[in-house]
Write a protein that holds these residues in place. Structure first.
Motif, PDB file in Angstrom:
ATOM      1  N   PHE A 106       0.823  -1.214   0.000  1.00  0.00           N
ATOM      2  CA  PHE A 106       0.000   0.000   0.000  1.00  0.00           C
ATOM      3  C   PHE A 106       0.858   1.266   0.000  1.00  0.00           C
ATOM      4  CE2 PHE A 106      -3.292  -3.003   1.333  1.00  0.00           C
ATOM      5  CZ  PHE A 106      -4.312  -2.606   0.483  1.00  0.00           C
ATOM      6  N   LYS A 107       2.054   1.190   0.535  1.00  0.00           N
ATOM      7  CA  LYS A 107       2.966   2.330   0.453  1.00  0.00           C
ATOM      8  C   LYS A 107       3.362   2.580  -0.996  1.00  0.00           C
ATOM      9  CE  LYS A 107       7.385   4.086   2.206  1.00  0.00           C
ATOM     10  NZ  LYS A 107       8.557   3.802   3.080  1.00  0.00           N
ATOM     11  N   LEU A 108       3.683   1.506  -1.721  1.00  0.00           N
ATOM     12  CA  LEU A 108       4.019   1.639  -3.144  1.00  0.00           C
ATOM     13  C   LEU A 108       2.813   2.114  -3.947  1.00  0.00           C
ATOM     14  CD1 LEU A 108       6.205  -1.560  -3.651  1.00  0.00           C
ATOM     15  CD2 LEU A 108       6.979   0.805  -3.789  1.00  0.00           C
ATOM     16  N   LEU A 109       1.625   1.651  -3.564  1.00  0.00           N
ATOM     17  CA  LEU A 109       0.415   2.092  -4.248  1.00  0.00           C
ATOM     18  C   LEU A 109       0.219   3.597  -4.075  1.00  0.00           C
ATOM     19  CD1 LEU A 109      -2.233   1.416  -5.755  1.00  0.00           C
ATOM     20  CD2 LEU A 109      -3.289   1.070  -3.506  1.00  0.00           C
ATOM     21  N   ASP A 110       0.447   4.100  -2.867  1.00  0.00           N
ATOM     22  CA  ASP A 110       0.316   5.537  -2.626  1.00  0.00           C
ATOM     23  C   ASP A 110       1.312   6.324  -3.476  1.00  0.00           C
ATOM     24  OD1 ASP A 110      -1.701   5.113  -0.806  1.00  0.00           O
ATOM     25  OD2 ASP A 110      -0.391   5.184   0.952  1.00  0.00           O
ATOM     26  N   GLN A 111       2.538   5.821  -3.585  1.00  0.00           N
ATOM     27  CA  GLN A 111       3.541   6.489  -4.416  1.00  0.00           C
ATOM     28  C   GLN A 111       3.112   6.492  -5.879  1.00  0.00           C
ATOM     29  OE1 GLN A 111       7.296   4.531  -3.730  1.00  0.00           O
ATOM     30  NE2 GLN A 111       7.351   5.059  -1.565  1.00  0.00           N
ATOM     31  N   LEU A 112       2.544   5.382  -6.309  1.00  0.00           N
ATOM     32  CA  LEU A 112       2.088   5.263  -7.688  1.00  0.00           C
ATOM     33  C   LEU A 112       0.977   6.264  -7.987  1.00  0.00           C
ATOM     34  CD1 LEU A 112       2.065   3.620 -10.378  1.00  0.00           C
ATOM     35  CD2 LEU A 112       0.402   2.115  -9.304  1.00  0.00           C
ATOM     36  N   LEU A 113       0.013   6.351  -7.095  1.00  0.00           N
ATOM     37  CA  LEU A 113      -1.108   7.256  -7.309  1.00  0.00           C
ATOM     38  C   LEU A 113      -0.669   8.720  -7.261  1.00  0.00           C
ATOM     39  CD1 LEU A 113      -3.848   5.466  -5.159  1.00  0.00           C
ATOM     40  CD2 LEU A 113      -3.562   5.404  -7.641  1.00  0.00           C
ATOM     41  N   ALA A 114       0.362   9.007  -6.471  1.00  0.00           N
ATOM     42  CA  ALA A 114       0.850  10.380  -6.361  1.00  0.00           C
ATOM     43  C   ALA A 114       1.510  10.852  -7.649  1.00  0.00           C
ATOM     44  CB  ALA A 114       1.837  10.501  -5.202  1.00  0.00           C
ATOM     45  N   LYS A 115       1.959   9.896  -8.463  1.00  0.00           N
ATOM     46  CA  LYS A 115       2.645  10.252  -9.712  1.00  0.00           C
ATOM     47  C   LYS A 115       1.750  10.143 -10.933  1.00  0.00           C
ATOM     48  CE  LYS A 115       7.109   8.836  -7.852  1.00  0.00           C
ATOM     49  NZ  LYS A 115       8.194   7.845  -7.880  1.00  0.00           N
ATOM     50  N   GLN A 116       0.479   9.855 -10.714  1.00  0.00           N
ATOM     51  CA  GLN A 116      -0.414   9.660 -11.843  1.00  0.00           C
ATOM     52  C   GLN A 116      -0.726  10.957 -12.583  1.00  0.00           C
ATOM     53  OE1 GLN A 116      -1.724   7.063 -13.469  1.00  0.00           O
ATOM     54  NE2 GLN A 116      -0.552   5.635 -12.218  1.00  0.00           N
TER      55      GLN A 116
END
Length: 426
Positions: free
Chosen positions: A351-361
């Motif tokens: 979920f930490k990686l998911l948050d990083q991914l969504l922040a760069k969308q």
């Protein structure tokens, strides 16, 4: 204290509690001394050097090259380097280029997460009589041409699938690898040495190419069993060989596609990719825990069998299984050794990686978006460094102790007195 040192300390404590030093002091002394070893350096490749300017095109070419080098090894690297020596797209392979360090680190990073291929190993050339290096190099350049043809800004969704094509290639090439029992492989090695005059000590006039042709013919003919194994030395080889010659081909592995009837966004594809990667690496324990947590999350509707994207997700999980190294972190043996269930830790990492991914969308399809998978792969590599690998003797000791503990608990449960009957108490 690092997580690796914490794992070692927990194992050392468990070993002392189990009194394993009584049965296997040498292994315990070795392990206890290894608890003081410094942790391995972290694996880092989810970055771009600040002082180096690269384009999205540069990153994609470097990624593809590093993936092939990691999977196919030095035989591919040598052949590829010779062919691209004068190609300006591949200046990064030269040690003097500013991007060479990034490329080298990426090769090492992919080595830690991608399954190595057996296709170019000497044993395969011995079995088939064919050096497949040229075939793999041709496959690399075909994928490179496809990659360069899609270098357009409007191809954001398609660019998210760039790695799929390479991984699909790796998976299908690996299905052409011939896996033989050690008995047959040993027999073939003796045959080669005999033809080269190395076993008898005599010079052999038969050329290596002619010998390879004979071995190749034996590979594809059941009569090869008569050449490679006899009743006197390895009768089981004669029985097994025809089975390997007549096996039907594997169905092709496909995951470089999106269902035509399904409309997905770049954001959805990246979330599905990340989830499928974690499921492939960490298996059913992660999948069960993750599914429970996201059951009401609209971003994860694709995990439900009724969703139109579910088949794409399921196929992607299976495909990643064929190219990514499985982790030992959530295996029962790790929980037994460390006395810790790491499922929650891995789930938090996801979920930490998911948050990083969504922040760069919100970013465009620039170099940073080309690094999306790097962050997950870097996480896999570093988590795996915390896995405790024990000798079989010590692991067996842990298993015996656990079985004994469960047996004692069951016995105590059966012997515990029944609660008093209220009627008799009155």
């Amino acid at each position: 204290m690092s997580s690796t040192q914490n794992e070692r300390s927990r194992v050392a404590d468990a070993m002392i509690r189990s009194s394993c030093t009584d049965d296997s002091p040498n292994y315990c002394d070795f392990w206890l001394s290894s608890c003081d070893l410094p942790p391995p350096p972290p694996i880092e490749f989810a970055f771009l050097p600040l002082e180096v300017t690269v384009t999205r095109k540069d990153v994609d070419i470097i990624k593809l090259t590093a993936q092939f080098v990691a999977v196919y090894g030095m035989y591919f690297r040598r052949a590829m380097t010779k062919r691209v020596l004068e190609n300006p797209l591949f200046e990064f392979v030269k040690p003097t280029d500013s991007r060479n360090h990034f490329y080298s680190e990426l090769c090492l990073g992919y080595l830690s997460v991608l399954k190595p291929s057996q296709k170019l190993k000497p044993s395969q050339k011995l079995i088939t009589g064919v050096d497949a290096t040229g075939e793999v190099v041709d496959g690399f350049f075909k994928l490179l041409d496809e990659l360069l043809a899609k270098q357009h800004p409007e191809d954001g969704l398609e660019m998210a699938l760039t790695d799929f094509h390479a991984f699909e290639y790796f998976a299908n090439v690996e299905q052409t690898v011939v896996h033989l029992p050690p008995e047959i492989l040993s027999k073939m090695m003796k045959l080669k040495l005999s033809h080269n005059g190395l076993l008898s000590g005599k010079n052999n006039s038969e050329s290596t190419s002619s010998m390879a042709s004979n071995v190749n013919n034996a590979r594809f003919s059941s009569s090869g069993a008569q050449v490679l194994a006899t009743d006197d030395d390895a009768p089981e080889c004669r029985d097994l060989w025809p089975l390997y010659c007549n096996l039907p081909p594997h169905p092709p592995i496909e995951f470089a596609f999106l269902p035509l009837e399904v409309t997905v966004t770049r954001k959805e594809v990246d979330i599905i990719k990340l989830t499928a990667q974690f499921v492939a690496v960490y298996g059913m324990y992660f999948r069960k825990a993750m599914t429970k947590r996201v059951v009401e999350n609209p971003l994860f509707e694709f995990v439900k069998p009724t969703d139109s994207r579910h088949d794409f997700f399921a196929e992607l999980c299976l495909a990643y299984l064929s190219v990514l190294k499985p982790s030992q972190k959530l295996k029962p043996s790790q929980k037994l050794v460390t006395n810790v269930d790491a499922t929650g830790e891995v789930l938090d990492g996801f979920f930490k990686l998911l948050d990083q991914l969504l922040a760069k969308q919100h970013q465009e399809d620039g170099p940073e978006m080309a690094l999306t998978d790097f962050h997950a792969f870097e996480y896999f590599a570093n988590v795996e460094q915390t896995v405790v690998h024990l000798p079989p003797e010590i692991l067996s000791k842990f298993l015996k102790r656990e079985l004994l503990r469960k047996s004692q608990n069951q016995t105590l449960g059966m012997m515990s007195p029944a609660p008093p009957n209220p009627t008799h108490a009155q």
